[in-house]
Design a protein around this motif. Structure first.
Motif, mmCIF file in Angstrom:
data_model
loop_
_atom_site.group_PDB
_atom_site.id
_atom_site.type_symbol
_atom_site.label_atom_id
_atom_site.label_comp_id
_atom_site.label_asym_id
_atom_site.label_seq_id
_atom_site.Cartn_x
_atom_site.Cartn_y
_atom_site.Cartn_z
ATOM 1 N N LEU A 53 38.243 -20.305 -18.097
ATOM 2 C CA LEU A 53 39.493 -19.825 -18.684
ATOM 3 C C LEU A 53 40.090 -18.724 -17.810
ATOM 4 O O LEU A 53 41.318 -18.636 -17.642
ATOM 5 C CB LEU A 53 39.237 -19.320 -20.099
ATOM 6 N N SER A 54 39.242 -17.893 -17.231
ATOM 7 C CA SER A 54 39.709 -16.853 -16.318
ATOM 8 C C SER A 54 40.355 -17.466 -15.073
ATOM 9 O O SER A 54 41.428 -17.029 -14.631
ATOM 10 C CB SER A 54 38.534 -15.954 -15.901
ATOM 11 N N VAL A 55 39.712 -18.474 -14.508
ATOM 12 C CA VAL A 55 40.261 -19.137 -13.327
ATOM 13 C C VAL A 55 41.578 -19.840 -13.666
ATOM 14 O O VAL A 55 42.536 -19.808 -12.896
ATOM 15 C CB VAL A 55 39.246 -20.130 -12.733
ATOM 16 N N LEU A 56 41.638 -20.454 -14.838
ATOM 17 C CA LEU A 56 42.869 -21.114 -15.275
ATOM 18 C C LEU A 56 44.014 -20.113 -15.353
ATOM 19 O O LEU A 56 45.143 -20.391 -14.915
ATOM 20 C CB LEU A 56 42.648 -21.776 -16.635
ATOM 21 N N LYS A 57 43.745 -18.915 -15.888
ATOM 22 C CA LYS A 57 44.800 -17.907 -15.996
ATOM 23 C C LYS A 57 45.211 -17.378 -14.630
ATOM 24 O O LYS A 57 46.395 -17.091 -14.395
ATOM 25 C CB LYS A 57 44.347 -16.771 -16.911
ATOM 26 N N LEU A 58 44.258 -17.242 -13.701
ATOM 27 C CA LEU A 58 44.620 -16.856 -12.342
ATOM 28 C C LEU A 58 45.527 -17.909 -11.713
ATOM 29 O O LEU A 58 46.545 -17.592 -11.079
ATOM 30 C CB LEU A 58 43.363 -16.681 -11.487
ATOM 31 N N GLU A 59 45.151 -19.162 -11.899
ATOM 32 C CA GLU A 59 45.929 -20.274 -11.352
ATOM 33 C C GLU A 59 47.339 -20.280 -11.920
ATOM 34 O O GLU A 59 48.326 -20.414 -11.183
ATOM 35 C CB GLU A 59 45.215 -21.590 -11.664
ATOM 36 N N ARG A 60 47.455 -20.120 -13.232
ATOM 37 C CA ARG A 60 48.773 -20.141 -13.873
ATOM 38 C C ARG A 60 49.612 -18.920 -13.515
ATOM 39 O O ARG A 60 50.844 -18.965 -13.610
ATOM 40 C CB ARG A 60 48.596 -20.253 -15.384
ATOM 41 N N ALA A 61 48.939 -17.845 -13.096
ATOM 42 C CA ALA A 61 49.663 -16.650 -12.666
ATOM 43 C C ALA A 61 50.145 -16.762 -11.222
ATOM 44 O O ALA A 61 50.790 -15.842 -10.713
ATOM 45 C CB ALA A 61 48.776 -15.418 -12.823
ATOM 46 N N GLY A 62 49.816 -17.873 -10.579
ATOM 47 C CA GLY A 62 50.293 -18.106 -9.219
ATOM 48 C C GLY A 62 49.351 -17.657 -8.123
ATOM 49 O O GLY A 62 49.746 -17.617 -6.946
ATOM 50 N N VAL A 63 48.100 -17.314 -8.477
ATOM 51 C CA VAL A 63 47.121 -16.915 -7.467
ATOM 52 C C VAL A 63 46.528 -18.181 -6.852
ATOM 53 O O VAL A 63 45.737 -18.881 -7.492
ATOM 54 C CB VAL A 63 46.011 -16.039 -8.079
ATOM 55 N N LYS A 64 46.915 -18.457 -5.608
ATOM 56 C CA LYS A 64 46.502 -19.694 -4.950
ATOM 57 C C LYS A 64 45.342 -19.425 -3.984
ATOM 58 O O LYS A 64 45.119 -18.286 -3.559
ATOM 59 C CB LYS A 64 47.683 -20.303 -4.209
ATOM 60 N N PRO A 65 44.619 -20.472 -3.600
ATOM 61 C CA PRO A 65 43.467 -20.288 -2.707
ATOM 62 C C PRO A 65 43.799 -19.615 -1.377
ATOM 63 O O PRO A 65 42.943 -18.949 -0.794
ATOM 64 C CB PRO A 65 42.959 -21.723 -2.494
ATOM 65 N N ASP A 66 45.027 -19.766 -0.894
ATOM 66 C CA ASP A 66 45.381 -19.159 0.393
ATOM 67 C C ASP A 66 45.915 -17.734 0.246
ATOM 68 O O ASP A 66 46.364 -17.117 1.217
ATOM 69 C CB ASP A 66 46.408 -20.014 1.135
ATOM 70 N N ALA A 67 45.866 -17.165 -0.968
ATOM 71 C CA ALA A 67 46.428 -15.835 -1.205
ATOM 72 C C ALA A 67 45.542 -14.720 -0.660
ATOM 73 O O ALA A 67 46.023 -13.619 -0.394
ATOM 74 C CB ALA A 67 46.652 -15.615 -2.706
ATOM 75 N N GLY A 68 44.259 -14.994 -0.499
ATOM 76 C CA GLY A 68 43.336 -13.972 -0.030
ATOM 77 C C GLY A 68 42.056 -13.983 -0.839
ATOM 78 O O GLY A 68 41.786 -14.922 -1.599
ATOM 79 N N GLU A 69 41.264 -12.943 -0.682
ATOM 80 C CA GLU A 69 39.960 -12.890 -1.330
ATOM 81 C C GLU A 69 40.083 -12.655 -2.837
ATOM 82 O O GLU A 69 40.901 -11.861 -3.293
ATOM 83 C CB GLU A 69 39.119 -11.774 -0.716
ATOM 84 N N ILE A 70 39.223 -13.345 -3.590
ATOM 85 C CA ILE A 70 39.127 -13.176 -5.039
ATOM 86 C C ILE A 70 37.794 -12.519 -5.342
ATOM 87 O O ILE A 70 36.731 -13.016 -4.957
ATOM 88 C CB ILE A 70 39.210 -14.531 -5.779
#
Length: 335
Positions: free
Chosen positions: A140-157
């Motif tokens: 659910l946390s990853v889903l919310k990051l994804e929906r907030a526009g945090v993409k894999p190429d954005a940088g370190e998570i």
């Protein structure tokens, strides 16, 4: 399930001296709470909240005797409302299960059918409990990051508390989804474990919180999954990049948040709360579908320690003292 049926359950009792004792008992189906769905539990799990319930923490459970277990996966015995058929395999997490409603540390549960989700293809009942509430919360946390526009190429998570149940699975999900994951932990001995899960880098808890007293820190994280709270979460917010997003789902460090408004008004950082208890059903189903497919951790079985009901006493004390790495699955069929 006939009214004369009996089954095993771990029962927590409050003594007249206000002590809490735990024992495995034979219980009757008549003891089960109201509900239209009866499930034979094949597997449950051990979460920190379960350990609190089992030791009488009033913030989790107030009514005793009680059977903890906020997670359950098993086979439908009967469903008066018709939502499920006998033999259907289901997952039950969240709502009141294992809190005031007798939970998955009993071989049978009776609940409202609205609490159950069909086991998706691609997951076994054991794998569902290897994930459990911890895996659901991480996803659910990853889903919310994804929906907030945090993409894999954005940088370190960043993932804090990375060796715990939520943290371990968050690392694994983010890695399989293509993100560059930095795992934070206070357990240096578990670096190899975290790298095996997919972390590209492992950092110490102290490195994350260094300089936390400052108004802002150097921008570092494109996003984060925080399960610690307190000073750790404050430091993460202060070091998140412009426009980044941080999810919050835990308080093992502290429920307090000693932070100023600068990360929000100068860098546009977003802080998103994660609640796995009352999560809407449509979101719940989407998350489990993803966990059964694209987000299924590649090395899920390696995160798991399995025990039966008699083995829970040791595990309860271990998790309360921070000694658990990964997930504990409770095999209810062999208990």
């Amino acid at each position: 399930m006939a009214t004369t049926s009996t089954f095993k359950a771990l029962v927590v009792e409050k003594t007249p001296e206000k002590q809490f004792v735990r024992e495995i008992r034979e219980r009757s189906s008549d003891d089960l709470p109201a509900g239209d769905l009866v499930v034979r539990v094949h597997y449950s799990s051990l979460n920190y909240k379960d350990a609190l319930s089992a030791t009488g923490h009033p913030g989790v459970t107030r009514q005793f005797p009680h059977t903890p277990g906020i997670d359950a996966a098993g086979e439908v015995v009967s469903c008066e409302g018709g939502a499920f058929a006998p033999g259907d395999r289901v997952i039950v997490t969240g709502y009141d299960l294992g809190m005031e409603t007798d939970g998955g540390w009993g071989q049978y549960i009776r609940i409202p059918s609205e609490w159950a989700v069909r086991l998706p293809e691609g997951l076994s009942l054991r794998e569902a409990m290897a994930l459990g509430t911890a895996g659901f919360t991480a996803a659910l946390s990853v889903l919310k990051l994804e929906r907030a526009g945090v993409k894999p190429d954005a940088g370190e998570i960043l993932v804090t508390g990375a060796t715990g149940g939520v943290g371990s699975i968050a690392v694994a999900i983010l890695a399989v989804a293509g993100y560059r994951v930095v795992a934070s932990t206070g357990k240096e001995a578990d670096e190899e474990y975290l790298r095996d899960l997919g972390a590209s880098k492992v950092v110490s808890r102290d490195e994350v919180t260094a300089g936390a007293e400052k108004a802002l820190l150097a921008e570092r994280w494109a996003g984060a999954v925080d399960v610690v709270g307190g000073q750790t979460l404050a430091a993460v917010l202060k070091s998140t990049k412009y426009g980044g997003t941080v999810t919050c789902c835990g308080l093992v460090g502290s429920p307090e948040l000693p932070v100023n408004v600068y990360p929000f008004i100068l860098r546009g950082v977003s802080l998103l709360g994660i609640d796995s208890v009352q999560c809407p059903r449509h979101t719940r189903e989407e998350v489990w579908q993803r966990l059964a497919a694209a987000w299924k951790p590649a090395r899920l079985d390696e995160m798991v320690t399995e025990c039966t009901l008699p083995g829970l006493e040791v595990m309860i004390q271990t998790i309360l003292h921070g000694g658990i790495t990964g997930r504990v699955v409770v095999n209810m069929r062999e208990s």
